[in-house]
Design a protein around this motif. Structure first.
Motif, PDB file in Angstrom:
ATOM      1  N   TRP A 102     -68.198  12.434 -15.656  1.00 44.71           N
ATOM      2  CA  TRP A 102     -69.650  12.646 -15.518  1.00 44.71           C
ATOM      3  C   TRP A 102     -70.063  12.842 -14.056  1.00 44.71           C
ATOM      4  O   TRP A 102     -70.967  12.174 -13.576  1.00 44.71           O
ATOM      5  CB  TRP A 102     -70.423  11.474 -16.161  1.00 44.71           C
ATOM      6  N   PHE A 103     -69.369  13.752 -13.393  1.00 43.34           N
ATOM      7  CA  PHE A 103     -69.720  14.138 -12.013  1.00 43.34           C
ATOM      8  C   PHE A 103     -69.690  12.932 -11.075  1.00 43.34           C
ATOM      9  O   PHE A 103     -70.355  12.924 -10.048  1.00 43.34           O
ATOM     10  CB  PHE A 103     -71.092  14.837 -11.971  1.00 43.34           C
ATOM     11  N   LYS A 110     -66.388   2.466 -10.218  1.00 44.23           N
ATOM     12  CA  LYS A 110     -67.749   2.197  -9.734  1.00 44.23           C
ATOM     13  C   LYS A 110     -67.949   0.687  -9.599  1.00 44.23           C
ATOM     14  O   LYS A 110     -68.552   0.202  -8.623  1.00 44.23           O
ATOM     15  CB  LYS A 110     -68.787   2.804 -10.678  1.00 44.23           C
ATOM     16  N   VAL A 157     -72.461  27.294 -12.376  1.00 48.86           N
ATOM     17  CA  VAL A 157     -73.115  26.552 -13.463  1.00 48.86           C
ATOM     18  C   VAL A 157     -73.331  25.073 -13.118  1.00 48.86           C
ATOM     19  O   VAL A 157     -74.354  24.494 -13.491  1.00 48.86           O
ATOM     20  CB  VAL A 157     -72.332  26.739 -14.791  1.00 48.86           C
ATOM     21  N   MET A 164     -72.432  17.238  -5.797  1.00 40.55           N
ATOM     22  CA  MET A 164     -71.930  16.303  -6.803  1.00 40.55           C
ATOM     23  C   MET A 164     -71.330  15.062  -6.143  1.00 40.55           C
ATOM     24  O   MET A 164     -71.485  13.938  -6.621  1.00 40.55           O
ATOM     25  CB  MET A 164     -70.869  17.013  -7.645  1.00 40.55           C
ATOM     26  N   ARG A 166     -71.974  13.861  -3.135  1.00 39.58           N
ATOM     27  CA  ARG A 166     -72.801  13.264  -2.092  1.00 39.58           C
ATOM     28  C   ARG A 166     -73.090  11.764  -2.277  1.00 39.58           C
ATOM     29  O   ARG A 166     -72.933  10.995  -1.324  1.00 39.58           O
ATOM     30  CB  ARG A 166     -74.099  14.066  -2.012  1.00 39.58           C
ATOM     31  N   PRO A 167     -73.479  11.336  -3.487  1.00 40.84           N
ATOM     32  CA  PRO A 167     -73.730   9.891  -3.615  1.00 40.84           C
ATOM     33  C   PRO A 167     -72.490   9.037  -3.341  1.00 40.84           C
ATOM     34  O   PRO A 167     -72.617   7.892  -2.908  1.00 40.84           O
ATOM     35  CB  PRO A 167     -74.185   9.737  -5.076  1.00 40.84           C
TER      36      PRO A 167
ATOM     37  N   SER B 104     -76.565   5.079  -7.297  1.00 40.63           N
ATOM     38  CA  SER B 104     -76.169   5.465  -8.650  1.00 40.63           C
ATOM     39  C   SER B 104     -76.451   4.305  -9.610  1.00 40.63           C
ATOM     40  O   SER B 104     -77.215   3.400  -9.287  1.00 40.63           O
ATOM     41  CB  SER B 104     -74.679   5.838  -8.648  1.00 40.63           C
ATOM     42  N   TYR B 123     -71.472  16.667 -26.360  1.00 40.67           N
ATOM     43  CA  TYR B 123     -71.143  17.929 -25.688  1.00 40.67           C
ATOM     44  C   TYR B 123     -69.763  18.353 -26.172  1.00 40.67           C
ATOM     45  O   TYR B 123     -69.089  17.609 -26.906  1.00 40.67           O
ATOM     46  CB  TYR B 123     -71.134  17.755 -24.162  1.00 40.67           C
ATOM     47  N   ILE B 128     -73.048  22.731 -23.583  1.00 38.22           N
ATOM     48  CA  ILE B 128     -73.525  21.912 -22.468  1.00 38.22           C
ATOM     49  C   ILE B 128     -74.869  22.446 -21.987  1.00 38.22           C
ATOM     50  O   ILE B 128     -75.288  23.532 -22.380  1.00 38.22           O
ATOM     51  CB  ILE B 128     -72.511  21.898 -21.298  1.00 38.22           C
ATOM     52  N   TYR B 129     -75.523  21.691 -21.129  1.00 47.29           N
ATOM     53  CA  TYR B 129     -76.851  22.058 -20.608  1.00 47.29           C
ATOM     54  C   TYR B 129     -77.774  22.447 -21.780  1.00 47.29           C
ATOM     55  O   TYR B 129     -77.874  21.677 -22.742  1.00 47.29           O
ATOM     56  CB  TYR B 129     -76.727  23.124 -19.514  1.00 47.29           C
ATOM     57  N   ALA B 163     -81.563  14.597  -4.587  1.00 47.09           N
ATOM     58  CA  ALA B 163     -80.129  14.829  -4.369  1.00 47.09           C
ATOM     59  C   ALA B 163     -79.315  13.621  -4.825  1.00 47.09           C
ATOM     60  O   ALA B 163     -78.255  13.754  -5.425  1.00 47.09           O
ATOM     61  CB  ALA B 163     -79.854  15.120  -2.897  1.00 47.09           C
ATOM     62  N   ARG B 166     -79.150  13.652  -8.651  1.00 45.84           N
ATOM     63  CA  ARG B 166     -78.655  14.873  -9.285  1.00 45.84           C
ATOM     64  C   ARG B 166     -77.452  14.669 -10.217  1.00 45.84           C
ATOM     65  O   ARG B 166     -77.452  15.185 -11.337  1.00 45.84           O
ATOM     66  CB  ARG B 166     -78.321  15.867  -8.175  1.00 45.84           C
ATOM     67  N   PRO B 167     -76.419  13.919  -9.782  1.00 47.10           N
ATOM     68  CA  PRO B 167     -75.294  13.744 -10.714  1.00 47.10           C
ATOM     69  C   PRO B 167     -75.708  13.050 -12.019  1.00 47.10           C
ATOM     70  O   PRO B 167     -75.084  13.275 -13.050  1.00 47.10           O
ATOM     71  CB  PRO B 167     -74.301  12.879  -9.923  1.00 47.10           C
ATOM     72  N   ARG B 170     -78.994  15.743 -13.718  1.00 47.28           N
ATOM     73  CA  ARG B 170     -78.441  17.039 -14.116  1.00 47.28           C
ATOM     74  C   ARG B 170     -77.053  16.895 -14.740  1.00 47.28           C
ATOM     75  O   ARG B 170     -76.752  17.480 -15.772  1.00 47.28           O
ATOM     76  CB  ARG B 170     -78.377  17.965 -12.891  1.00 47.28           C
ATOM     77  N   GLY B 171     -76.199  16.073 -14.077  1.00 43.89           N
ATOM     78  CA  GLY B 171     -74.788  15.996 -14.453  1.00 43.89           C
ATOM     79  C   GLY B 171     -74.508  15.190 -15.707  1.00 43.89           C
ATOM     80  O   GLY B 171     -73.484  15.386 -16.354  1.00 43.89           O
ATOM     81  N   VAL B 172     -75.400  14.273 -16.047  1.00 49.02           N
ATOM     82  CA  VAL B 172     -75.214  13.472 -17.271  1.00 49.02           C
ATOM     83  C   VAL B 172     -76.254  13.877 -18.312  1.00 49.02           C
ATOM     84  O   VAL B 172     -75.924  14.394 -19.380  1.00 49.02           O
ATOM     85  CB  VAL B 172     -75.329  11.957 -16.980  1.00 49.02           C
ATOM     86  N   TYR B 175     -76.700  17.716 -18.782  1.00 51.68           N
ATOM     87  CA  TYR B 175     -75.426  18.263 -19.275  1.00 51.68           C
ATOM     88  C   TYR B 175     -75.307  18.195 -20.791  1.00 51.68           C
ATOM     89  O   TYR B 175     -74.756  19.081 -21.428  1.00 51.68           O
ATOM     90  CB  TYR B 175     -74.286  17.493 -18.626  1.00 51.68           C
ATOM     91  N   VAL B 176     -75.828  17.120 -21.388  1.00 52.44           N
ATOM     92  CA  VAL B 176     -75.728  16.967 -22.848  1.00 52.44           C
ATOM     93  C   VAL B 176     -76.946  17.549 -23.568  1.00 52.44           C
ATOM     94  O   VAL B 176     -77.116  17.349 -24.770  1.00 52.44           O
ATOM     95  CB  VAL B 176     -75.528  15.492 -23.266  1.00 52.44           C
ATOM     96  N   PRO B 220     -79.699  24.426 -15.308  1.00 50.48           N
ATOM     97  CA  PRO B 220     -79.168  25.745 -15.636  1.00 50.48           C
ATOM     98  C   PRO B 220     -79.350  26.082 -17.128  1.00 50.48           C
ATOM     99  O   PRO B 220     -79.327  25.196 -17.980  1.00 50.48           O
ATOM    100  CB  PRO B 220     -77.671  25.617 -15.322  1.00 50.48           C
ATOM    101  N   LEU B 222     -77.473  28.321 -20.044  1.00 44.88           N
ATOM    102  CA  LEU B 222     -76.210  29.034 -20.291  1.00 44.88           C
ATOM    103  C   LEU B 222     -76.445  30.502 -20.591  1.00 44.88           C
ATOM    104  O   LEU B 222     -75.504  31.299 -20.576  1.00 44.88           O
ATOM    105  CB  LEU B 222     -75.410  28.355 -21.397  1.00 44.88           C
TER     106      LEU B 222
END
Lengths: 234, 234
Positions: A102-103, A110, A157, A164, A166-167, B104, B123, B128-129, B163, B166-167, B170-172, B175-176, B220, B222
């Motif tokens: 998950w990015f 963690k 995409v 991704m 950065r954190p 996070s 997903y 995705i997205y 920022a 974002r993960p 957007r990334g979690v 994404y789904v 994004p 697709l």
């Protein structure tokens, strides 16, 4: 050089686990001392809780960071945390080796950060970024992921890989003062051929042998901020 | 509306836990059905491992996402994962309520994502997205942090809050396929007065009562990428 490798994959036969073993072999081959924290093999507990402190500053109300500071000062961190923190004190270089989930990092890694990067030693107050508690040591990410190279970039995409990361690279490693070397990245790992995997391992070996040639990433300097962390007016 | 609140704080008396309780109260007061997954109270296990599958597609070599797909198709997910996935199926809105740990989520919540957002349902492949498995549902972050507002922004010491998020957003969530509403953020929580906390709770109540007025974040589509996820040439 003393190197701590923190590894977080749930399949010892995986490519990612092979990366961790390769790093031990290559770095020891160069004469460095290496310790490996294989979090799955250790059954590492990633949940930050009241059990992490053998004695409490405030037994009635848990403020996790305050209890970390109290426990660092009094030597009352739980044994598993104290053992990992000793490895951090010892290390000149810390490598986090993991598959992207998950990015980001798998929860077991963690939680290693949550519990082991203790307030009062690794950071505290304005002892962050270039004044962080681990200043003088280096760190590096080494990871595998399912995505392909063309899926990362400004118009790709998933967007920029740097964004991704950065954190983690800035928000965790940079925050505690570590000098962060550019990561080693293996793309598309679950889907590539055995030959492509061997190529990646050869590249990782070369990467490990040339660490000193790479410039660390650039993060904020507290010189540019005042005591309350407002930007200084130039 | 069916609402799932996933809560991850290790002190039930904390401000962050008060936020979770307030959300239950306000949303039930509006006539919605609410379920609360209080991960610390549940003793939720965040470690993705072979134990998560009651039967294996490949018992000799663990590829976690492949086993997730196999277990979804065969109804063989571990009971604790299946129970959380049932709540996701039921929910129209998912709220993640947590304190920021290291820019996070706390590991216990990251592990809820790792284990419960299963491949094969949430997903899979190019689902995705905006084609993700949870399309049609909404999500929102609700979090507290120690930093102050002036520490986030383009020239601020920690950079942009977006920022940092974002993960996750957007990334979690994106994404789904979840439609992600703007987050509710409480800054500087460990250091503010009781009055300031009450103000934040009043603001959160208002935020919860006006969810439908806020436009979701944009991620994004697709439609802009081909079958191999290369950007389409216009």
């Amino acid at each position: 050089m003393n190197v701590l490798i923190v590894h977080a994959h749930n399949e010892p036969q995986s490519f990612n686990s092979a990366m961790a073993r390769l790093a031990v072999e290559v770095l020891e081959g160069q004469g460095h001392s290496v310790q490996l924290s294989d979090l799955y093999a250790m059954g590492f507990n990633p949940v930050a809780s009241a059990d992490d402190f053998r004695q409490r500053a405030n037994a009635d109300y848990l403020v996790y960071a305050l209890e970390q500071r109290h426990a660092v000062n009094n030597g009352t961190l739980a044994a598993d945390i104290a053992a990992e923190l000793d490895k951090i004190r010892w290390a000149d270089l810390i490598i986090l080796n993991f598959p992207i989930y998950w990015f980001s990092m798998p929860a077991i890694l963690k939680g290693w950060i949550d519990r082991v990067f203790v307030s009062g030693y690794c950071y505290g107050g304005t002892r962050i970024y270039d004044r962080g508690g681990l200043k003088g040591k280096r760190a590096m990410l080494s990871f595998s992921l399912g995505g392909q190279t063309h899926m990362f970039g400004p118009d790709a995409v998933h967007g920029d890989l740097d964004a991704m990361l950065r954190p983690i690279q800035r928000g965790v490693l940079g925050y505690v003062g570590l000098s962060v070397l550019p990561p080693f990245v293996a793309f598309h790992v679950p889907y590539i051929s055995e030959q492509a995997r061997q190529q990646y391992l050869a590249q990782y070996r070369e990467h490990l042998l040339t660490l000193d040639e790479r410039a660390p990433l650039v993060f904020p300097s507290l010189d540019d901020f005042d005591a309350t962390l407002h930007p200084r007016v130039l």
